[in-house]
Design an enzyme around this catalytic site. Structure first.
Site, mmCIF file in Angstrom:
data_model
loop_
_atom_site.group_PDB
_atom_site.id
_atom_site.type_symbol
_atom_site.label_atom_id
_atom_site.label_comp_id
_atom_site.label_asym_id
_atom_site.label_seq_id
_atom_site.Cartn_x
_atom_site.Cartn_y
_atom_site.Cartn_z
ATOM 1 N N GLU A 194 -5.436 6.541 7.790
ATOM 2 C CA GLU A 194 -4.696 7.751 7.740
ATOM 3 C C GLU A 194 -5.564 8.958 7.088
ATOM 4 O OE1 GLU A 194 -1.616 7.202 8.847
ATOM 5 O OE2 GLU A 194 -0.497 8.784 8.329
ATOM 6 N N LYS A 220 8.055 -0.676 6.094
ATOM 7 C CA LYS A 220 8.157 0.672 5.455
ATOM 8 C C LYS A 220 9.212 0.581 4.492
ATOM 9 C CE LYS A 220 9.665 3.228 9.229
ATOM 10 N NZ LYS A 220 9.515 4.343 9.975
ATOM 11 N N LYS A 255 2.243 4.653 1.476
ATOM 12 C CA LYS A 255 2.579 5.105 2.738
ATOM 13 C C LYS A 255 2.146 6.425 2.871
ATOM 14 C CE LYS A 255 5.746 5.348 6.636
ATOM 15 N NZ LYS A 255 5.490 6.594 7.404
ATOM 16 N N ARG A 272 6.703 -2.967 16.882
ATOM 17 C CA ARG A 272 7.247 -2.711 15.451
ATOM 18 C C ARG A 272 7.901 -4.045 14.820
ATOM 19 N NH1 ARG A 272 8.617 2.309 12.981
ATOM 20 N NH2 ARG A 272 8.292 3.748 14.742
ATOM 21 N N PHE A 330 -6.872 1.325 6.267
ATOM 22 C CA PHE A 330 -5.994 0.370 6.255
ATOM 23 C C PHE A 330 -5.780 -0.974 6.985
ATOM 24 C CE2 PHE A 330 -3.140 3.734 8.125
ATOM 25 C CZ PHE A 330 -2.789 2.785 9.324
ATOM 26 N N GLU A 368 0.791 -1.168 -0.016
ATOM 27 C CA GLU A 368 0.103 0.088 0.061
ATOM 28 C C GLU A 368 0.673 1.286 0.002
ATOM 29 O OE1 GLU A 368 -2.666 -0.026 3.406
ATOM 30 O OE2 GLU A 368 -2.939 -2.219 3.475
HETATM 31 P P1 AMP Z 1 6.500 5.594 10.786
HETATM 32 O O1 AMP Z 1 5.978 6.784 11.538
HETATM 33 O O2 AMP Z 1 7.748 6.322 9.773
HETATM 34 O O3 AMP Z 1 7.090 4.671 11.676
HETATM 35 O O4 AMP Z 1 5.406 4.762 10.017
HETATM 36 C C1 AMP Z 1 4.458 4.435 10.370
HETATM 37 C C2 AMP Z 1 3.227 5.309 9.981
HETATM 38 O O5 AMP Z 1 2.969 5.116 8.612
HETATM 39 C C3 AMP Z 1 1.863 4.777 11.004
HETATM 40 O O6 AMP Z 1 2.005 5.140 12.098
HETATM 41 C C4 AMP Z 1 0.902 5.127 9.966
HETATM 42 O O7 AMP Z 1 0.369 6.363 10.535
HETATM 43 C C5 AMP Z 1 1.588 5.479 8.637
HETATM 44 N N1 AMP Z 1 1.147 5.025 7.466
HETATM 45 C C6 AMP Z 1 0.903 5.487 6.264
HETATM 46 N N2 AMP Z 1 0.261 4.669 5.413
HETATM 47 C C7 AMP Z 1 0.193 3.722 6.181
HETATM 48 C C8 AMP Z 1 -0.202 2.241 5.608
HETATM 49 N N3 AMP Z 1 -0.715 2.099 4.356
HETATM 50 N N4 AMP Z 1 -0.215 1.082 6.489
HETATM 51 C C9 AMP Z 1 -0.082 1.358 7.797
HETATM 52 N N5 AMP Z 1 0.522 2.533 8.219
HETATM 53 C C10 AMP Z 1 0.558 3.633 7.430
#
Ligand code: AMP
Length: 576
Positions: A298, A418, A248, A412, A338, A246
């Site tokens: 989101e 990601k 991000k 995590r 999501f 998906e």
């Molecule tokens: P990070 O903050 O870089 O660790 O990334 C995780 C965050 O990405 C999550 O807290 C979500 O808010 C965001 N996110 C954006 N798109 C998605 C997605 N398709 N699936 C899961 N999380 C997502």
């Protein structure tokens, strides 16, 4: 148990910085509760963390230092100027209260103090300020010096015993089982409800089997699952095989709880943000018919004229107390859904593909809730294409999800991975650091009274912040002024107890604010405590760290990058 005894335990906790000692002190406190008191252990847990309820319940005392001042004067018949001078000298209204309050024969029970604090938080409307002062003054008149100190600190949100969630979990296990073996079960339950008081109460009233069977409850936020990192598409396919990919999204993570006609929305850091999203409330009621549902997505602002999604800087304007309606007209939101965590039953242990399937049947077509588009990907080549396409369209990156992965609350792991655009040869992600202090700076910067920040990452195994960088780059003059203004409001004159640092900044601050940091590389370093588990270990440092933007208002300190992630990122370097 009397509040006086609890205050004595608080004093013991305050006197040590050693986590193991804190664990023993708390375990002793829990063990000493009689069966009736154990039914109210939740109140003790909240008080120990300086709260009345878990933070997602949004309880605020709404009492400033000015009001505390007036209440102390009223309670003790003291002279305002003398109290002022003492505050100046001691730097803490808790210590002032301890000095001026008198001892009593009659002692308050914990429940009495808790109920009084609850009442204090409830006063609202016309005349509430006067009533709060009156009520607090009465409470102080009946409190001993030590009790008064902690009552004041709790009200001001400055208890600062340094007791983190991991310490409470360990001590609950120790008190119940005489060892720490129950921590994983307790932690799992905590991750599913974000309420340590509730977990403690269930343990002591219903037993460990109820903790092991603990299920998600609609209305209690689930601590969110997060994505791990790998260096590229090949590693992702190698690690999780065929996966769901998906976009991000760069917006607000929302965990939406629907209970019949009531909708509550929680942020990534478990704040109750329901008031910010009227259209998501309506969209949820319109597009989901089932009664009890929890989903995640989101939220992104879009341009109503073109339908185009807008960048984070626009979405973030929603984060306000007032004026939601006018901003909503200008920049309405939609939510890309999501995940589905609950639909009349707990789905967190279902496979991701099953959760998606149920989700697509559950959410009807409409204007606000949109299923996040997903593609099943088998090869690194296809994954690369999708990723490059996303970057070309100005997106943040992609998230690849393991098809049979459960929803890992509060963690995590590699169920979600990601991939973001690289900005250096070595690191392909930014690091979320917590500011723990600042330095005055030299040369031109000395004029601002702040030149660089001392930054830390989080160690959730012990609930402490460990240093990783001193950051002086990336900060504009304007930002330096804003940082100083903001940080001076939370400065303290000692190293916070939940911080481990070998470096002493000019000014310590409460570890509250998160900044996003770019760096060229993670290096090993003897001066930082991140990754330095013993005196002889080397820690980790960021090479050429620079801040990206100002404070991340959507992230709490505990959402910062963890020590474990830094270790993983260090090992991933140069593997692209
Ligand atoms: P990070 O903050 O870089 O660790 O990334 C995780 C965050 O990405 C999550 O807290 C979500 O808010 C965001 N996110 C954006 N798109 C998605 C997605 N398709 N699936 C899961 N999380 C997502």
């Amino acid at each position: 148990m009397k509040f006086k005894q609890l205050a004595a335990y608080f004093q013991k906790l305050e006197n040590t910085a050693k986590r193991l000692e804190m664990t023993d002190i708390l375990a002793e406190l829990f063990t000493n509760l009689d069966p009736v008191e154990k039914e109210k252990i939740d109140e003790i847990i909240y008080l120990t963390q300086g709260q009345l309820l878990p933070s997602f319940r949004n309880i605020e005392f709404g009492i400033s230092e000015k009001l505390i001042h007036r209440a102390i004067v009223q309670a003790t018949g003291g002279i305002s100027n003398d109290i002022e001078a003492m505050v100046h000298q001691l730097g803490d209204y808790g210590l002032v209260a301890e000095k001026v309050c008198l001892d009593h024969l009659e002692v308050l029970s914990i429940s009495q103090v808790y109920a009084n604090l609850e009442k204090l938080a409830e006063f609202s409307g016309d005349g509430s300020v006067a009533r709060k002062i009156e009520f607090l003054a009465d409470l102080l008149k009946n409190a001993s010096p030590l009790e008064a100190k902690y009552i004041i600190r709790i009200i001001l949100g400055k208890l600062r015993l340094g007791v983190g969630d991991p310490t409470v979990l360990d001590s609950l296990s120790l008190a119940y089982n005489q060892d720490k073996l129950l921590r994983p079960d307790l932690e799992r339950a905590y991750n599913l409800c974000s309420d340590l008081g509730l977990v403690a109460k269930i343990l002591f009233t219903k037993g460990i089997s109820s903790i092991i069977d603990f299920k998600v409850m609609v209305g209690c936020p689930i601590r969110v699952a997060l994505a791990a990192r790998l260096s590229g598409p090949e590693e992702i396919i190698e690690k999780i095989g065929t996966c769901a990919v998906e976009e991000k999204y760069d917006g607000f993570r929302c965990q939406v709880h629907k209970m019949g006609n009531k909708v509550q929305i929680f942020s990534r850091n478990l704040e109750n943000t329901t008031h910010m999203f009227p259209e998501i409330i309506q969209g949820t009621l319109d597009q989901i018919k089932e009664s009890n549902v929890i989903f995640e997505g989101e939220a992104l602002a879009y341009d109503p004229a073109t339908g185009q999604c807008l960048p984070f800087q626009t979405t973030v304007q929603r984060k306000r107390k007032h004026g939601i309606e006018s901003i909503r007209e200008k920049f309405p939101l939609k939510i890309f859904v999501f995940d589905l965590l609950y639909a009349d039953k707990d789905l967190t242990q279902y496979a991701f593909s099953q959760r998606r399937q149920i989700m697509s049947e559950l959410i009807k077509k409409g204007k606000v809730l949109e299923l996040s588009p997903v593609e099943e990907v088998k090869t690194a080549q296809r994954l690369t294409e999708i990723f490059e396409d996303a970057i070309a369209q100005g997106r943040e990156g992609i998230v690849a999800k393991r098809l049979d992965g459960e929803y890992k609350a509060g963690g995590r792991n590699f169920n979600w991975i990601k991939l973001k655009q690289s900005y250096s040869d070595n690191l392909n992600d930014t690091i979320d650091c917590v500011i723990i202090g600042y330095f005055f700076g030299k040369g031109l910067r000395a004029a601002f009274g702040i030149g660089s920040l001392l930054a830390a990452v989080y160690d959730p195994t012990v609930g402490r912040f460990k240093t990783i960088a001193k950051i002086g780059t990336g900060l504009s003059d304007d930002e330096l002024v804003r940082f100083k203004e903001t940080l001076d409001k939370i400065k303290i004159n000692f190293m916070p107890k939940n911080v481990e640092s070998l470096i002493v900044p000019d000014v310590w601050v409460d570890p509250l604010y998160v900044v996003e940091v770019q760096a060229d590389e993670i290096t090993q370093s003897p001066v930082h405590t991140c990754g330095k588990d013993s005196k002889d270990d080397t820690g980790y440092a960021l090479r050429f760290p620079r801040t990206v933007g100002f404070i991340r208002i959507d992230k709490a300190a505990k959402d910062a990058t963890t020590v474990e992630e830094i270790k993983q990122m260090f090992n991933l370097q140069g593997r692209k």
